[in-house]
Design an enzyme around this catalytic site. Structure first.
Site, PDB file in Angstrom:
ATOM      1  CB  ALA A  16       0.828  -5.049   5.120  1.00 32.74           C
ATOM      2  CE  LYS A  79      17.261  -3.995  -2.591  1.00 30.72           C
ATOM      3  NZ  LYS A  79      16.398  -3.952  -1.398  1.00 30.72           N
TER       4      LYS A  79
HETATM    5  C1  LIG Z   1      11.718   3.692   8.360  1.00 32.72           C
HETATM    6  C2  LIG Z   1      11.109   2.521   7.668  1.00 32.72           C
HETATM    7  C3  LIG Z   1      11.656   2.043   6.483  1.00 32.72           C
HETATM    8  C4  LIG Z   1      11.106   0.926   5.845  1.00 32.72           C
HETATM    9  N1  LIG Z   1      11.700   0.438   4.725  1.00 32.72           N
HETATM   10  C5  LIG Z   1      11.205  -0.692   4.161  1.00 32.72           C
HETATM   11  C6  LIG Z   1      11.775  -1.235   2.978  1.00 32.72           C
HETATM   12  O1  LIG Z   1      12.721  -0.705   2.397  1.00 32.72           O
HETATM   13  N2  LIG Z   1      11.238  -2.367   2.475  1.00 32.72           N
HETATM   14  C7  LIG Z   1      10.163  -2.988   3.040  1.00 32.72           C
HETATM   15  O2  LIG Z   1       9.725  -4.041   2.558  1.00 32.72           O
HETATM   16  N3  LIG Z   1       9.590  -2.456   4.119  1.00 32.72           N
HETATM   17  C8  LIG Z   1      10.071  -1.344   4.695  1.00 32.72           C
HETATM   18  N4  LIG Z   1       9.459  -0.823   5.786  1.00 32.72           N
HETATM   19  C9  LIG Z   1       8.235  -1.439   6.266  1.00 32.72           C
HETATM   20  C10 LIG Z   1       7.086  -0.982   5.391  1.00 32.72           C
HETATM   21  O3  LIG Z   1       6.939   0.417   5.490  1.00 32.72           O
HETATM   22  C11 LIG Z   1       5.795  -1.645   5.804  1.00 32.72           C
HETATM   23  O4  LIG Z   1       5.985  -3.012   5.997  1.00 32.72           O
HETATM   24  C12 LIG Z   1       4.767  -1.466   4.716  1.00 32.72           C
HETATM   25  O5  LIG Z   1       4.626  -0.120   4.371  1.00 32.72           O
HETATM   26  C13 LIG Z   1       3.448  -1.991   5.154  1.00 32.72           C
HETATM   27  O6  LIG Z   1       2.908  -1.234   6.209  1.00 32.72           O
HETATM   28  P1  LIG Z   1       1.510  -1.646   6.756  1.00 32.72           P
HETATM   29  O7  LIG Z   1       0.582  -1.781   5.605  1.00 32.72           O
HETATM   30  O8  LIG Z   1       1.670  -2.812   7.659  1.00 32.72           O
HETATM   31  O9  LIG Z   1       1.103  -0.397   7.683  1.00 32.72           O
HETATM   32  P2  LIG Z   1       0.635   1.094   7.312  1.00 32.72           P
HETATM   33  O10 LIG Z   1       1.198   1.576   6.043  1.00 32.72           O
HETATM   34  O11 LIG Z   1       0.896   1.888   8.549  1.00 32.72           O
HETATM   35  O12 LIG Z   1      -0.931   0.939   7.115  1.00 32.72           O
HETATM   36  C14 LIG Z   1      -1.822   0.808   8.199  1.00 32.72           C
HETATM   37  C15 LIG Z   1      -3.232   0.951   7.676  1.00 32.72           C
HETATM   38  O13 LIG Z   1      -4.150   0.729   8.744  1.00 32.72           O
HETATM   39  C16 LIG Z   1      -5.121   1.731   8.739  1.00 32.72           C
HETATM   40  N5  LIG Z   1      -5.663   1.866  10.093  1.00 32.72           N
HETATM   41  C17 LIG Z   1      -4.993   1.829  11.268  1.00 32.72           C
HETATM   42  N6  LIG Z   1      -5.840   1.980  12.279  1.00 32.72           N
HETATM   43  C18 LIG Z   1      -7.082   2.108  11.742  1.00 32.72           C
HETATM   44  C19 LIG Z   1      -8.388   2.295  12.279  1.00 32.72           C
HETATM   45  N7  LIG Z   1      -8.610   2.392  13.582  1.00 32.72           N
HETATM   46  N8  LIG Z   1      -9.421   2.391  11.410  1.00 32.72           N
HETATM   47  C20 LIG Z   1      -9.251   2.303  10.080  1.00 32.72           C
HETATM   48  N9  LIG Z   1      -8.042   2.125   9.520  1.00 32.72           N
HETATM   49  C21 LIG Z   1      -6.976   2.032  10.346  1.00 32.72           C
HETATM   50  C22 LIG Z   1      -4.405   2.966   8.228  1.00 32.72           C
HETATM   51  O14 LIG Z   1      -5.304   3.908   7.728  1.00 32.72           O
HETATM   52  C23 LIG Z   1      -3.552   2.337   7.130  1.00 32.72           C
HETATM   53  O15 LIG Z   1      -4.320   2.203   5.947  1.00 32.72           O
HETATM   54  C24 LIG Z   1       9.978   0.302   6.419  1.00 32.72           C
HETATM   55  C25 LIG Z   1       9.407   0.799   7.581  1.00 32.72           C
HETATM   56  C26 LIG Z   1       9.961   1.894   8.211  1.00 32.72           C
HETATM   57  C27 LIG Z   1       9.344   2.397   9.492  1.00 32.72           C
END
Ligand SMILES: Cc1cc2nc3c(=O)[nH]c(=O)nc-3n(C[C@H](O)[C@H](O)[C@H](O)COP(=O)(O)OP(=O)(O)OC[C@H]3O[C@@H](n4cnc5c(N)ncnc54)[C@H](O)[C@@H]3O)c2cc1C
Length: 499
Positions: A16, A79
């Site tokens: 994200a 897909k």
């Molecule tokens: C079981 C499961 C299956 C999924 N399957 C799908 C799918 O098939 N398709 C899909 O589109 N989505 C899917 N998702 C959702 C998808 O995984 C997320 O939307 C996507 O990976 C983006 O995650 P994110 O970047 O929001 O969070 P994260 O990947 O958790 O990244 C968070 C970031 O914040 C940083 N961070 C947090 N706190 C701090 C701090 N205090 N200081 C510095 N850095 C910090 C971390 O280091 C990391 O870089 C799934 C989720 C789950 C749980």
């Protein structure tokens, strides 16, 4: 038009965060906006999320990135849709395919809609979705959803990819175009007197100020919930799954198909996502109905793995924050909200959020943006809830609770009511203005795919008032279209060569 901010700090380097950084950079770079992304390699990323909708193709197209450039580096495959297996015990309905739309559907979709209505009102006509859609045939025949140059119809498709590799790819792409990347852990958030975000303070003493902050910190939601105290609205009342356990398996000897597979199990469902080097598998389940060891055992058994196979456990915080854009902070990804991954919509929402945010920024329409994002979450949630409510399983406590759950939105009650009353479902979707979340085709496929029809003993042969379609004709048409598409393994091989 409003001036872009002078500086943006993004907290979070998961998919994200990097998607947002690249989209903002593309739009605002020429205005001199400085974009920095902070992540902590010590915390890491969630590392799941490997299936997409067609929105991801639009994302790469927007950034001008070719498939040959990113797909091989992310072990990505094509897909055409999702196959649902084991969600219904109705004979003949043990599986169905939810295809991504194509323009060719216009030739057969009307016949499918008509047939479902005839069957819903008691006529014995074929009304399973699978024979009517080209993408279904493309996936089943081991082809890729890549329309050849002489096929003059739009074919939407998504991808499967490695979550770690796609983040790394987008990081390299962004940092080469001026995005500053900082690896440090943020310890606290400093607010101004009026409550805006002033700076992020790192454990190593560094301080990061900006005009605009993006919270992409994952389920932690460090800025939006932690500092700005925006309330979180859980979806647990009508989506029960709150845990997942995951494990990879090697490529199957029989090869792969261009689809995600979702197989219903005792307390949830298992995904099966084919990449070019492995299969990603995960059991999404409700901790109310099964504990983590039993879930891991069920996953291993489903995959034919022994007890020694390592399984990773995850908790899922399902719901959404009340408003995604609060003061000078916009939240994206898991920090913003999460709907369980049954239709793989999370990255779709990220892209949609950033695109809508950029439009709302220009016109200073924050309230409208927040209302639209909330509606999008709820629109997708209703479609997911419908899967569980209208599945045809009652063999476990979990499925009995899911199929009798009455915590339904008025909109979903309208859709389900129209289906079972034998009314025009397409009209109902249009009337409710929910086709922008899921097309009438998707609603028809799901409700028909689970066999939500009168029992065989209640069906009458169709009389002269019913149009009978020749299924052999439909099969020839769908099969003839699919034959134009390349074999999946060859299409993936060509990408590797082009890299
Ligand atoms: C079981 C499961 C299956 C999924 N399957 C799908 C799918 O098939 N398709 C899909 O589109 N989505 C899917 N998702 C959702 C998808 O995984 C997320 O939307 C996507 O990976 C983006 O995650 P994110 O970047 O929001 O969070 P994260 O990947 O958790 O990244 C968070 C970031 O914040 C940083 N961070 C947090 N706190 C701090 C701090 N205090 N200081 C510095 N850095 C910090 C971390 O280091 C990391 O870089 C799934 C989720 C789950 C749980």
């Amino acid at each position: 038009m409003r001036q872009p901010p002078r500086s943006v700090v993004i907290l979070g380097g998961g998919t994200a965060g990097w998607m947002t950084a690249n989209l903002l950079n593309r739009r605002w770079r020429e205005h001199g906006t400085k974009i920095s992304l902070i992540e902590s390699s010590a915390i890491g990323i969630i590392g799941v999320g490997e299936g997409s909708t067609p929105q991801l193709k639009a994302f790469f197209d927007t950034l001008g990135i070719d498939e040959a450039e990113w797909m091989p580096r992310c072990n990505a495959t094509y897909k055409a849709g999702i196959e649902f297996a084991g969600w219904s015990d109705r004979p003949g309905y043990d599986r169905y395919f939810h295809p991504f739309p194509t323009d060719v559907d216009g030739f057969t979709q009307g016949q499918f809609f008509y047939s479902t209505r005839a069957r819903r009102t008691g006529r014995d006509v074929p009304a399973h979705p699978d024979p009517f859609f080209v993408q279904t045939r493309i996936a089943r025949d081991g082809r890729a959803p890549l329309a050849p140059a002489n096929f003059p119809f739009l074919v939407s498709y998504g991808y499967h990819f490695d979550a770690h590799l796609i983040g790394a790819f987008l990081r390299d792409f962004g940092t080469k175009r001026g995005i500053q990347h900082v690896d440090t852990r943020i310890a606290s958030v400093e607010l101004t007197e009026n409550g805006d975000v002033k700076a992020l303070l790192a454990e190593d003493g560094r301080r990061f100020e900006a005009d605009l902050f993006v919270d992409a910190s994952g389920f932690r939601a460090t800025i939006i919930e932690g500092a700005l105290k925006e309330p979180h609205r859980p979806f647990g009342e009508n989506l029960f799954n709150d845990r997942a356990c995951v494990t990879p398996t090697p490529w199957p000897a029989e090869g792969i198909q261009a689809c995600t597979r979702s197989t219903a199990k005792s307390a949830g469902w298992i995904w099966h996502i084919p990449l070019t080097n492995r299969i990603g598998n995960g059991y999404v389940y409700s901790s109310r109905y099964i504990d983590k060891d039993a879930a891991a055992a069920e996953l291993r058994e489903h995959l034919g793995l022994g007890e020694e196979a390592e399984v990773r456990h995850l908790e899922m915080k399902c719901g959404r924050i009340e408003r995604s854009w609060v003061r000078n902070c916009v939240a994206v990804g898991l920090a913003q909200g999460f709907l369980e991954p049954l239709e793989a919509t999370a990255l779709h929402i990220v892209i949609n959020t950033v695109e809508s945010f950029l439009a709302a920024w220009d016109e200073d329409k924050r309230d409208e943006f927040n209302a639209n994002i909330a509606r999008r979450y709820e629109g997708i949630r209703d479609y997911l809830v419908c899967h569980y409510r209208t599945a045809r399983r009652s063999d476990t406590e979990y499925w009995r609770a899911a199929t009798s759950n009455d915590a339904l939105s008025d909109s979903l009650k309208g859709v389900i009511g129209a289906w079972f009353a034998g009314a025009d479902l397409e009209q109902e979707v249009v009337r409710q203005d929910i086709g922008k979340y899921y097309l009438p085709m998707s609603w028809h496929c799901m409700l028909a795919g689970y066999g939500n029809y009168p029992g065989q003993d209640q069906l009458k042969p169709p009389g002269p008032d019913i149009v009978k379609f020749d299924m052999a004709d439909i099969d020839r048409f769908v099969g003839g279209c699919a034959m134009n598409f390349p074999v999946l393994s060859e299409a993936l091989g060509r990408l590797e060569e082009a890299e």
